[in-house]
Design an enzyme around this catalytic site. Structure first.
Site, PDB file in Angstrom:
ATOM      1  N   ASP A  29       0.864  -1.185   0.000  1.00 46.70           N
ATOM      2  CA  ASP A  29       0.000   0.000   0.000  1.00 46.70           C
ATOM      3  C   ASP A  29       0.902   1.239   0.000  1.00 46.70           C
ATOM      4  OD1 ASP A  29      -1.707   2.206   0.961  1.00 46.70           O
ATOM      5  OD2 ASP A  29      -3.197   0.640   1.267  1.00 46.70           O
ATOM      6  N   ILE A  30       0.645   2.181  -0.897  1.00 48.43           N
ATOM      7  CA  ILE A  30       1.530   3.373  -0.962  1.00 48.43           C
ATOM      8  C   ILE A  30       1.354   4.306   0.236  1.00 48.43           C
ATOM      9  CG2 ILE A  30       2.302   3.844  -3.346  1.00 48.43           C
ATOM     10  CD1 ILE A  30      -0.315   5.554  -3.540  1.00 48.43           C
ATOM     11  N   GLU A  88     -12.288   3.647  -0.872  1.00 46.85           N
ATOM     12  CA  GLU A  88     -11.489   4.580  -1.685  1.00 46.85           C
ATOM     13  C   GLU A  88     -11.289   4.058  -3.110  1.00 46.85           C
ATOM     14  OE1 GLU A  88      -7.761   5.816   0.209  1.00 46.85           O
ATOM     15  OE2 GLU A  88      -6.888   5.978  -1.803  1.00 46.85           O
ATOM     16  N   HIS A  93     -10.248  -5.625  -2.690  1.00 43.69           N
ATOM     17  CA  HIS A  93      -8.896  -5.854  -2.168  1.00 43.69           C
ATOM     18  C   HIS A  93      -8.955  -6.106  -0.669  1.00 43.69           C
ATOM     19  CE1 HIS A  93      -9.724  -1.507  -1.991  1.00 43.69           C
ATOM     20  NE2 HIS A  93      -9.027  -1.510  -0.865  1.00 43.69           N
ATOM     21  N   HIS A  95      -6.573  -5.615   2.833  1.00 42.61           N
ATOM     22  CA  HIS A  95      -5.390  -5.014   3.450  1.00 42.61           C
ATOM     23  C   HIS A  95      -4.793  -6.026   4.432  1.00 42.61           C
ATOM     24  CE1 HIS A  95      -6.312  -0.648   2.511  1.00 42.61           C
ATOM     25  NE2 HIS A  95      -7.525  -1.167   2.363  1.00 42.61           N
TER      26      HIS A  95
END
Ligand code: AMP
Length: 132
Positions: A29-30, A88, A93, A95
């Site tokens: 994750d950026i 978002e 997905h 996390h």
């Protein structure tokens, strides 16, 4: 329009890749909430994780398990936490968040600054532990 994750999957946008197979990809994750915070993404562009078919959902969870195991072995957190949000980016997905301290909150709130060099290094470290 393609989601940002589809653009990553298609190689149009770079990522700190950990692993991929024909159906799934994992990358950092950026905006990590902890060092090693990763995303597991089915390549099929479906917005809501729970709209995946049973078998695809099961594959996604099994892929996530392999990435979490690699994170456990290489980063040595107490354990790896899992978060499903998806408000978002409208592309399903999961996390995966390494938990390093018992007081660490496992939430998406507070981002940690991690340098690009360290992000590259962490992706490589986790990747080396992945057994697909
Ligand atoms: P959510 O949809 O709320 O689960 O959050 C989407 C997550 O994707 C956020 O934690 C973002 O930091 C992350 N994100 C957005 N764009 C990228 C990208 N290009 N590479 C890696 N992670 C991203």
């Amino acid at each position: 329009m393609a989601t940002i994750f589809t653009k990553i999957i298609q190689g149009e946008i770079p990522c700190y890749k950990i692993a991929e197979n024909d159906t799934h990809i994992a990358f950092l994750d950026i905006n990590p909430v902890a060092e090693g915070h990763s995303l597991v993404v089915p390549k099929k562009e479906v917005d809501y994780l729970f709209d995946l078919s049973d078998s695809h959902f099961a594959e996604t969870m099994l892929f996530a398990k392999k990435i979490a195991r690699a994170m456990d072995e290489t980063l040595k957190p107490i354990r790896t936490g899992i978060i499903l949000d998806g408000r978002e980016v409208p592309h399903a997905h999961i996390h995966l968040v390494p938990i390093y301290k018992s007081t660490q909150s496992v939430s998406l709130g507070k981002k940690n600054d991690v340098s690009k060099e360290r992000m590259k290094e962490i992706a490589k470290i986790i990747s080396a532990g992945v057994k697909l």
